[in-house]
Write a protein that holds these residues in place. Sequence first.
Motif, PDB file in Angstrom:
ATOM      1  N   GLY A  16       0.833  -1.308  -0.109  1.00  0.00           N
ATOM      2  CA  GLY A  16       0.095  -0.205   0.135  1.00  0.00           C
ATOM      3  C   GLY A  16       0.923   1.222  -0.050  1.00  0.00           C
ATOM      4  N   ALA A  17       1.933   1.252   0.820  1.00  0.00           N
ATOM      5  CA  ALA A  17       2.862   2.315   0.995  1.00  0.00           C
ATOM      6  C   ALA A  17       3.548   2.613  -0.581  1.00  0.00           C
ATOM      7  N   SER A  18       3.792   1.542  -0.990  1.00  0.00           N
ATOM      8  CA  SER A  18       4.748   1.868  -2.469  1.00  0.00           C
ATOM      9  C   SER A  18       3.816   2.018  -3.673  1.00  0.00           C
ATOM     10  N   MET A  19       2.375   1.969  -3.502  1.00  0.00           N
ATOM     11  CA  MET A  19       1.743   2.116  -4.726  1.00  0.00           C
ATOM     12  C   MET A  19       1.774   3.479  -5.127  1.00  0.00           C
ATOM     13  N   ALA A  20       1.713   4.539  -4.353  1.00  0.00           N
ATOM     14  CA  ALA A  20       1.967   5.916  -4.966  1.00  0.00           C
ATOM     15  C   ALA A  20       3.305   6.134  -5.553  1.00  0.00           C
ATOM     16  N   ALA A  21       4.299   5.504  -5.135  1.00  0.00           N
ATOM     17  CA  ALA A  21       5.621   5.725  -5.893  1.00  0.00           C
ATOM     18  C   ALA A  21       5.381   4.798  -7.366  1.00  0.00           C
ATOM     19  N   ILE A  22       4.722   3.810  -7.152  1.00  0.00           N
ATOM     20  CA  ILE A  22       4.702   2.986  -8.470  1.00  0.00           C
ATOM     21  C   ILE A  22       3.928   3.637  -9.574  1.00  0.00           C
ATOM     22  N   VAL A  27       3.199   6.936 -14.676  1.00  0.00           N
ATOM     23  CA  VAL A  27       2.994   8.314 -15.291  1.00  0.00           C
ATOM     24  C   VAL A  27       4.112   9.142 -16.051  1.00  0.00           C
ATOM     25  N   THR A  28       5.422   8.905 -15.324  1.00  0.00           N
ATOM     26  CA  THR A  28       6.535   9.563 -15.834  1.00  0.00           C
ATOM     27  C   THR A  28       6.895   8.849 -17.031  1.00  0.00           C
ATOM     28  N   SER A  69       3.067   5.963 -31.634  1.00  0.00           N
ATOM     29  CA  SER A  69       2.660   5.169 -30.761  1.00  0.00           C
ATOM     30  C   SER A  69       2.652   5.801 -29.514  1.00  0.00           C
ATOM     31  N   LEU A  70       1.281   6.065 -29.101  1.00  0.00           N
ATOM     32  CA  LEU A  70       0.957   6.736 -27.842  1.00  0.00           C
ATOM     33  C   LEU A  70       0.692   5.508 -26.770  1.00  0.00           C
ATOM     34  N   PRO A  71       1.027   5.839 -25.523  1.00  0.00           N
ATOM     35  CA  PRO A  71       1.049   4.695 -24.527  1.00  0.00           C
ATOM     36  C   PRO A  71      -0.525   4.260 -24.376  1.00  0.00           C
ATOM     37  N   THR A  72      -0.361   2.988 -23.956  1.00  0.00           N
ATOM     38  CA  THR A  72      -1.653   2.311 -23.705  1.00  0.00           C
ATOM     39  C   THR A  72      -1.562   1.735 -22.043  1.00  0.00           C
ATOM     40  N   ALA A  73      -2.474   1.357 -21.233  1.00  0.00           N
ATOM     41  CA  ALA A  73      -2.324   0.955 -20.275  1.00  0.00           C
ATOM     42  C   ALA A  73      -1.517  -0.561 -19.869  1.00  0.00           C
ATOM     43  N   SER A  74      -0.525  -0.317 -19.182  1.00  0.00           N
ATOM     44  CA  SER A  74       0.207  -1.599 -18.855  1.00  0.00           C
ATOM     45  C   SER A  74       0.621  -1.697 -17.396  1.00  0.00           C
ATOM     46  N   TRP A  75       1.489  -2.509 -17.006  1.00  0.00           N
ATOM     47  CA  TRP A  75       1.880  -2.626 -15.789  1.00  0.00           C
ATOM     48  C   TRP A  75       2.946  -1.748 -15.393  1.00  0.00           C
ATOM     49  N   ASP A  76       3.522  -1.320 -16.292  1.00  0.00           N
ATOM     50  CA  ASP A  76       4.513  -0.224 -16.125  1.00  0.00           C
ATOM     51  C   ASP A  76       4.583   1.098 -16.821  1.00  0.00           C
ATOM     52  N   THR A  77       3.253   1.341 -17.503  1.00  0.00           N
ATOM     53  CA  THR A  77       3.054   2.418 -17.945  1.00  0.00           C
ATOM     54  C   THR A  77       1.379   2.846 -17.987  1.00  0.00           C
ATOM     55  N   VAL A  97      -1.558  12.561 -19.550  1.00  0.00           N
ATOM     56  CA  VAL A  97      -1.392  11.023 -18.873  1.00  0.00           C
ATOM     57  C   VAL A  97      -2.516  10.949 -17.848  1.00  0.00           C
ATOM     58  N   VAL A  98      -3.150   9.720 -18.066  1.00  0.00           N
ATOM     59  CA  VAL A  98      -3.964   9.498 -16.912  1.00  0.00           C
ATOM     60  C   VAL A  98      -3.357   9.312 -15.599  1.00  0.00           C
ATOM     61  N   GLY A  99      -3.719  10.553 -14.723  1.00  0.00           N
ATOM     62  CA  GLY A  99      -3.131  10.346 -13.333  1.00  0.00           C
ATOM     63  C   GLY A  99      -2.147  11.632 -13.331  1.00  0.00           C
ATOM     64  N   GLY A 100      -1.645  12.203 -14.663  1.00  0.00           N
ATOM     65  CA  GLY A 100      -0.713  13.361 -14.626  1.00  0.00           C
ATOM     66  C   GLY A 100      -1.371  14.538 -14.900  1.00  0.00           C
ATOM     67  N   ASP A 101      -0.460  15.610 -14.915  1.00  0.00           N
ATOM     68  CA  ASP A 101      -1.069  17.212 -15.402  1.00  0.00           C
ATOM     69  C   ASP A 101      -1.114  17.207 -16.801  1.00  0.00           C
ATOM     70  N   GLU A 102      -1.782  18.091 -17.248  1.00  0.00           N
ATOM     71  CA  GLU A 102      -1.669  18.498 -18.528  1.00  0.00           C
ATOM     72  C   GLU A 102      -0.454  19.210 -19.209  1.00  0.00           C
TER      73      GLU A 102
END
Length: 129
Positions: A16-22, A27-28, A69-77, A97-102
């Motif tokens: 749970g604590a590491s989910m924010a970092a992941i 997003v990056t 090629s624009l990013p799609t949802a995956s475990w690392d992106t 990006v979903v979860g990021g800023d414009e």
Amino acid sequence: MFRVVLSVLLAAALLGASMAAIESVRVTHAETQVGDALDELERAAASLAAENDPPPAGEPGPMRQLRLSLPTASWDTAPVDRVRLSNGSPTAVRWQVVGGDETVRQLSESSLVIPGDGELVLGPGRHRL
């Protein structure tokens, strides 16, 4: 039995604590991929401008097909929500990006002509322009 329960609770707390970092890394990574795709678009525009003469007024300019090629949802992106290109000199690009800023970027090399209403909106996945 107590050790097993304690181990499971500790593992859940660490996860749970590491989910924010992941999520931040996802997003990056996606934002970097969008930036790389826009770099490729910018290089193609620069190549067209360098290798072709400007067209006469009212005539369409030189064209080149490009696959982005624009990013799609995956475990690392994280997936891209949208990439919006707008006519102008220079061409304005906005993406989120979903979860990021414009993010806003001006393509420095030259302006691209976007047909229709002068705006192109792309979502996640591969696009042929």
